[in-house]
Enzyme design. Structure first.
Site: not given
Length: 253
Positions: A68, A70, A72-73, A126, A145, A183
């Site tokens: 996805h 975001h 932090d990905h 998400h 996530d 995570h």
């Protein structure tokens, strides 16, 4: 296997999967196929630790798989591509938000690492276009996530109904399917789960092991579908309303 404590290698069938902890609680996964020499980075939040982990093993990253959009990905996408020339694959529904993609995929598409095939699963909630990569023959799945150990992702762009459908879909996979999430949320997820199912003996036993592992500074993922079916209060929700109530209570906790 000759790997250090920080980047422990985990072997599934003929694939090697290496966990790389980055930022405060993210995990990037490196998948390596010894037969072909192919290496994939899954959801690289940052570049250098991922490149370093590959270099230490003599691997060259040829692909990135994003679940996805975001940051932090996908934050390491551009630098890893600049260093390696890798091909980046991600969700078609989020292509406008991931400007580094070379290939877009959606439900029913497949990607490969050597002769190993991953089917793409659309698992929105998400984020609107979130996907997972399921290597059924290897018994492994990369869920980003959407599913966590004893948890699920926040509903930033989707609905409880979508997340309930995702949980039911994951629950239908074989018990021994290894789940690679992005995570280290297990301890907080489990503590909340105990407030919902305090009499769940499997959950209590799991949390004892989790608390001990975290006290030693150890990671608690990957997990398995069977373990989540027994202890994940979102996967165990009986209907959409129950999942929604649990998700709202967890967000407020």
């Amino acid at each position: 296997m000759g790997v250090d404590a920080q980047h422990r290698g985990l072997v599934s069938a003929m694939l090697e999967v290496v966990r790389i902890p980055v930022l405060s609680d993210n995990y990037v996964w490196l998948i390596h196929d010894p037969a072909s020499g192919d290496t994939v980075a899954v959801d690289p939040a940052v570049a250098e630790p991922v490149l370093d982990a590959a270099r230490q093993r003599g691997w060259t990253i040829g692909q990135i798989w994003n679940t996805h959009w975001h940051g932090d990905h996908v934050g390491g996408n551009a630098a890893i591509k600049a260093a390696t020339g890798c091909t980046i694959t991600g969700p078609a529904a989020e292509a406008a938000k991931i400007d580094t993609l070379d290939r877009t995929v959606t439900e029913g598409d497949s990607v490969r690492i050597g002769d190993h095939v991953a089917q793409v699963m659309a698992v929105p909630a998400h984020t609107a276009g979130h996907i997972a990569y399921h290597l059924a023959d290897d018994g492994i799945i990369f869920v980003g996530d959407t599913l966590f150990a004893m948890g699920c992702g926040r509903l930033f762009e989707g609905t409880p109904a979508q997340m309930f459908a995702n949980m039911q879909r994951f629950a239908a996979l074989p018990d021994d399917t290894t789940v690679y999430c992005a995570h280290e949320y297990t301890q907080s997820n489990g503590r909340f789960a105990l407030t919902v199912e305090p009499d769940n003996a499997v959950l209590r036993a799991r949390m004892e092991a989790v608390e001990a592992a975290r006290a030693r500074g150890e990671a608690t993922v990957p997990t398995t579908i069977g373990l989540e079916r027994d202890t994940n209060i979102f996967m165990r929700a009986r209907d959409v309303a129950e999942l929604a109530q649990r998700r709202a209570a967890k967000d407020a906790a």
